[in-house]
Design a protein around this motif. Sequence first.
Motif, PDB file in Angstrom:
ATOM      1  N   ASN A  14       0.830  -1.208   0.000  1.00 13.47           N
ATOM      2  CA  ASN A  14       0.000   0.000   0.000  1.00 13.47           C
ATOM      3  C   ASN A  14       0.866   1.260   0.000  1.00 13.47           C
ATOM      4  O   ASN A  14       0.580   2.221  -0.729  1.00 13.47           O
ATOM      5  CB  ASN A  14      -0.945   0.017   1.201  1.00 13.47           C
ATOM      6  CG  ASN A  14      -2.035  -1.024   1.094  1.00 13.47           C
ATOM      7  OD1 ASN A  14      -2.341  -1.536   0.014  1.00 13.47           O
ATOM      8  ND2 ASN A  14      -2.637  -1.369   2.221  1.00 13.47           N
ATOM      9  N   LEU A  15       1.918   1.257   0.813  1.00 18.87           N
ATOM     10  CA  LEU A  15       2.815   2.402   0.901  1.00 18.87           C
ATOM     11  C   LEU A  15       3.480   2.662  -0.453  1.00 18.87           C
ATOM     12  O   LEU A  15       3.499   3.800  -0.942  1.00 18.87           O
ATOM     13  CB  LEU A  15       3.874   2.159   1.982  1.00 18.87           C
ATOM     14  CG  LEU A  15       4.865   3.287   2.249  1.00 18.87           C
ATOM     15  CD1 LEU A  15       4.143   4.533   2.730  1.00 18.87           C
ATOM     16  CD2 LEU A  15       5.886   2.850   3.288  1.00 18.87           C
ATOM     17  N   LEU A  16       3.996   1.621  -1.072  1.00 21.39           N
ATOM     18  CA  LEU A  16       4.635   1.785  -2.379  1.00 21.39           C
ATOM     19  C   LEU A  16       3.624   2.257  -3.417  1.00 21.39           C
ATOM     20  O   LEU A  16       3.937   3.131  -4.234  1.00 21.39           O
ATOM     21  CB  LEU A  16       5.273   0.467  -2.843  1.00 21.39           C
ATOM     22  CG  LEU A  16       6.705   0.224  -2.391  1.00 21.39           C
ATOM     23  CD1 LEU A  16       7.154  -1.179  -2.783  1.00 21.39           C
ATOM     24  CD2 LEU A  16       7.653   1.265  -2.980  1.00 21.39           C
ATOM     25  N   ARG A  17       2.421   1.685  -3.401  1.00 22.18           N
ATOM     26  CA  ARG A  17       1.404   2.109  -4.368  1.00 22.18           C
ATOM     27  C   ARG A  17       1.123   3.600  -4.211  1.00 22.18           C
ATOM     28  O   ARG A  17       1.071   4.335  -5.200  1.00 22.18           O
ATOM     29  CB  ARG A  17       0.112   1.307  -4.194  1.00 22.18           C
ATOM     30  CG  ARG A  17      -0.913   1.705  -5.262  1.00 22.18           C
ATOM     31  CD  ARG A  17      -2.263   0.998  -5.199  1.00 22.18           C
ATOM     32  NE  ARG A  17      -2.385  -0.151  -4.345  1.00 22.18           N
ATOM     33  CZ  ARG A  17      -2.910  -0.124  -3.104  1.00 22.18           C
ATOM     34  NH1 ARG A  17      -3.343   0.992  -2.561  1.00 22.18           N
ATOM     35  NH2 ARG A  17      -3.004  -1.244  -2.411  1.00 22.18           N
ATOM     36  N   GLU A  18       0.970   4.055  -2.960  1.00 28.34           N
ATOM     37  CA  GLU A  18       0.693   5.476  -2.723  1.00 28.34           C
ATOM     38  C   GLU A  18       1.826   6.363  -3.237  1.00 28.34           C
ATOM     39  O   GLU A  18       1.581   7.426  -3.798  1.00 28.34           O
ATOM     40  CB  GLU A  18       0.461   5.736  -1.233  1.00 28.34           C
ATOM     41  CG  GLU A  18      -0.900   5.249  -0.760  1.00 28.34           C
ATOM     42  CD  GLU A  18      -1.073   5.371   0.749  1.00 28.34           C
ATOM     43  OE1 GLU A  18      -0.353   6.175   1.375  1.00 28.34           O
ATOM     44  OE2 GLU A  18      -1.930   4.655   1.294  1.00 28.34           O
ATOM     45  N   ILE A  19       3.053   5.919  -3.052  1.00 27.86           N
ATOM     46  CA  ILE A  19       4.206   6.700  -3.512  1.00 27.86           C
ATOM     47  C   ILE A  19       4.265   6.727  -5.037  1.00 27.86           C
ATOM     48  O   ILE A  19       4.564   7.759  -5.639  1.00 27.86           O
ATOM     49  CB  ILE A  19       5.524   6.117  -2.936  1.00 27.86           C
ATOM     50  CG1 ILE A  19       5.590   6.380  -1.430  1.00 27.86           C
ATOM     51  CG2 ILE A  19       6.749   6.694  -3.648  1.00 27.86           C
ATOM     52  CD1 ILE A  19       6.740   5.668  -0.721  1.00 27.86           C
ATOM     53  N   LEU A  20       3.947   5.596  -5.676  1.00 24.75           N
ATOM     54  CA  LEU A  20       4.182   5.455  -7.114  1.00 24.75           C
ATOM     55  C   LEU A  20       3.014   5.831  -8.010  1.00 24.75           C
ATOM     56  O   LEU A  20       3.227   6.251  -9.145  1.00 24.75           O
ATOM     57  CB  LEU A  20       4.579   4.004  -7.422  1.00 24.75           C
ATOM     58  CG  LEU A  20       5.859   3.506  -6.761  1.00 24.75           C
ATOM     59  CD1 LEU A  20       6.034   2.031  -7.018  1.00 24.75           C
ATOM     60  CD2 LEU A  20       7.057   4.288  -7.265  1.00 24.75           C
ATOM     61  N   GLU A  21       1.777   5.670  -7.524  1.00 25.05           N
ATOM     62  CA  GLU A  21       0.649   5.756  -8.454  1.00 25.05           C
ATOM     63  C   GLU A  21       0.458   7.138  -9.084  1.00 25.05           C
ATOM     64  O   GLU A  21      -0.147   7.251 -10.137  1.00 25.05           O
ATOM     65  CB  GLU A  21      -0.644   5.258  -7.809  1.00 25.05           C
ATOM     66  CG  GLU A  21      -1.149   6.069  -6.645  1.00 25.05           C
ATOM     67  CD  GLU A  21      -2.324   5.387  -5.937  1.00 25.05           C
ATOM     68  OE1 GLU A  21      -2.800   4.355  -6.418  1.00 25.05           O
ATOM     69  OE2 GLU A  21      -2.749   5.900  -4.895  1.00 25.05           O
ATOM     70  N   GLU A  22       1.015   8.169  -8.472  1.00 22.46           N
ATOM     71  CA  GLU A  22       0.899   9.502  -9.055  1.00 22.46           C
ATOM     72  C   GLU A  22       1.656   9.595 -10.382  1.00 22.46           C
ATOM     73  O   GLU A  22       1.193  10.229 -11.323  1.00 22.46           O
ATOM     74  CB  GLU A  22       1.445  10.522  -8.048  1.00 22.46           C
ATOM     75  CG  GLU A  22       1.149  11.956  -8.393  1.00 22.46           C
ATOM     76  CD  GLU A  22       1.641  12.903  -7.305  1.00 22.46           C
ATOM     77  OE1 GLU A  22       2.358  13.849  -7.654  1.00 22.46           O
ATOM     78  OE2 GLU A  22       1.323  12.686  -6.119  1.00 22.46           O
TER      79      GLU A  22
END
Length: 119
Positions: A15-23
Motif C-alpha cells: 500500500n505504501l509503495l502504491r501510494e508513492i508510485l501511483e501519481e
Amino acid sequence: MADVLIADDSEFMRNLLREILEEDHTIVGEVENGVEAVEVFKEKQPDLVMMDIVMPIRDGIEATDEIKNAAPNANVIMCTSVGQEEKMKEAVKAGADGYITKPFQKPSVIEAIQDVVPS
C-alpha cells in the motif's frame, strides 16, 4: 510513466509503495511472493519490479534471478530492511538494478526509480 509490479508479502508495504508510485506510474500488479512475481512479470511485462527480498514460497532474490534469466533487460529494484547487507549482495549477483531501504521515503523511492528506468 513506467508500468510497475509491486512484490512484497506485507500488505502495508504494498500500500505504501502504491501510494508513492501511483501519481507518476501505472501499477500493473501487486503480489505477495516470488512465485506470483515471476508469473505476473511474464504476463504483464512491466517496466519495473519493486521486489521485497524476504517473501514466502520464493524469496525476492530467487524471483529476480528467474526474471532476469527470462528477460535480461528487466528492471528490478529490491526493497530491503536495514541490516540485510548480505542479502543485498546476493540480490545484486542475481541481477538487481538498485535497492531502497525500508522504511522508505518518497524521495528515495523516486530517485532509485530514476536511476534505473529512463524517463
